[in-house]
Design a protein around this motif. Structure first.
Motif, short mmCIF file in Angstrom:
data_model
loop_
_atom_site.label_atom_id
_atom_site.label_comp_id
_atom_site.label_asym_id
_atom_site.label_seq_id
_atom_site.Cartn_x
_atom_site.Cartn_y
_atom_site.Cartn_z
N ILE A 81 44.47 60.11 -30.58
CA ILE A 81 45.12 60.31 -29.22
C ILE A 81 44.85 59.01 -28.38
O ILE A 81 43.63 58.47 -28.57
CB ILE A 81 44.55 61.41 -28.39
CG1 ILE A 81 45.22 62.70 -29.40
CG2 ILE A 81 44.95 61.28 -27.16
CD1 ILE A 81 44.54 64.05 -28.54
N LYS A 128 44.65 56.61 -25.00
CA LYS A 128 44.69 56.61 -23.45
C LYS A 128 44.78 55.32 -23.15
O LYS A 128 44.23 54.46 -23.80
CB LYS A 128 43.34 57.44 -23.22
CG LYS A 128 43.10 58.88 -23.75
CD LYS A 128 41.84 59.56 -23.51
CE LYS A 128 41.74 60.97 -23.71
NZ LYS A 128 40.28 61.08 -23.57
N ASN A 186 47.68 58.97 -16.20
CA ASN A 186 47.02 60.39 -15.77
C ASN A 186 47.25 61.08 -17.05
O ASN A 186 47.60 62.17 -16.82
CB ASN A 186 47.14 60.92 -14.63
CG ASN A 186 48.73 60.85 -14.42
OD1 ASN A 186 49.53 60.63 -15.11
ND2 ASN A 186 49.13 61.80 -13.17
N ALA A 234 47.79 61.18 -21.79
CA ALA A 234 47.58 60.65 -22.89
C ALA A 234 48.80 60.48 -23.98
O ALA A 234 49.90 61.33 -23.74
CB ALA A 234 46.46 61.15 -23.67
N ASN A 282 49.73 61.34 -28.05
CA ASN A 282 49.31 61.56 -29.27
C ASN A 282 50.63 61.47 -30.43
O ASN A 282 51.63 62.02 -30.43
CB ASN A 282 49.26 63.22 -29.48
CG ASN A 282 48.73 63.70 -30.65
OD1 ASN A 282 48.56 62.99 -31.84
ND2 ASN A 282 48.34 64.97 -30.81
N ASP A 290 48.53 66.11 -21.25
CA ASP A 290 47.66 66.09 -20.13
C ASP A 290 46.31 65.75 -20.43
O ASP A 290 45.82 65.95 -21.50
CB ASP A 290 47.72 67.31 -19.33
CG ASP A 290 49.31 67.70 -18.79
OD1 ASP A 290 49.65 66.85 -18.07
OD2 ASP A 290 49.69 68.92 -18.87
N ILE A 291 45.76 64.79 -19.61
CA ILE A 291 44.19 64.64 -19.73
C ILE A 291 43.54 65.09 -18.30
O ILE A 291 44.08 65.33 -17.24
CB ILE A 291 43.97 63.21 -20.04
CG1 ILE A 291 44.57 62.14 -19.08
CG2 ILE A 291 44.44 62.73 -21.38
CD1 ILE A 291 44.25 60.68 -19.19
#
Length: 126
Positions: free
Chosen positions: A3, A5, A10, A12, A14, A125-126
């Motif tokens: 993943i 980032k 806000n 990430a 994949n 979402d992170i």
């Protein structure tokens, strides 16, 4: 795959999400697919054509910059000239411009997570 980032975002990315996508980042509203001089040289070498042939057949000059031409698919729906519509993948992946390499981590999406999530199934979402 890992993943991805990036600081200041806000969300990430994949990369496995690309497997279920049909090229949403390469198809859609008309826009600019900017390509710099060094990227043009790399792409012409990748395609085994001259720089002039690349400019004439695959690029458009917009002001003082160049953008990759698009193919009109339907009303308000375009594809990058190098997107393989049958395979649903980039045909110049190894020589694609930095704009393509950095998607979805564009300044524009820093405050538009919902917009990029609608477009890209690889956003999490992170």
């Amino acid at each position: 795959m890992n993943i991805i980032k990036k600081e200041g975002f806000n969300f990430a990315f994949n990369p496995i999400g690309c497997e279920s996508c049909e090229g949403n980042c390469c198809i859609g509203e008309s826009g600019n697919i900017w390509i710099k001089k060094e990227e043009m040289k790399k792409l012409s070498k990748f395609l085994n054509i001259s720089l002039e042939e690349l400019k004439t057949n695959f690029l458009e000059k917009r002001g003082y910059r160049y953008s990759i031409k698009e193919i009109k698919l339907s009303e308000n729906n375009y594809a990058c000239n190098f997107f393989d519509l049958d395979k649903k993948q980039c045909s110049i992946y190894d020589a694609r411009p930095i704009q393509c390499k950095t998607f979805p981590f564009w300044e524009y999406f820093k405050t538009r997570k919902n917009e990029v999530k609608e477009e890209c199934p690889a956003i999490i979402d992170i």
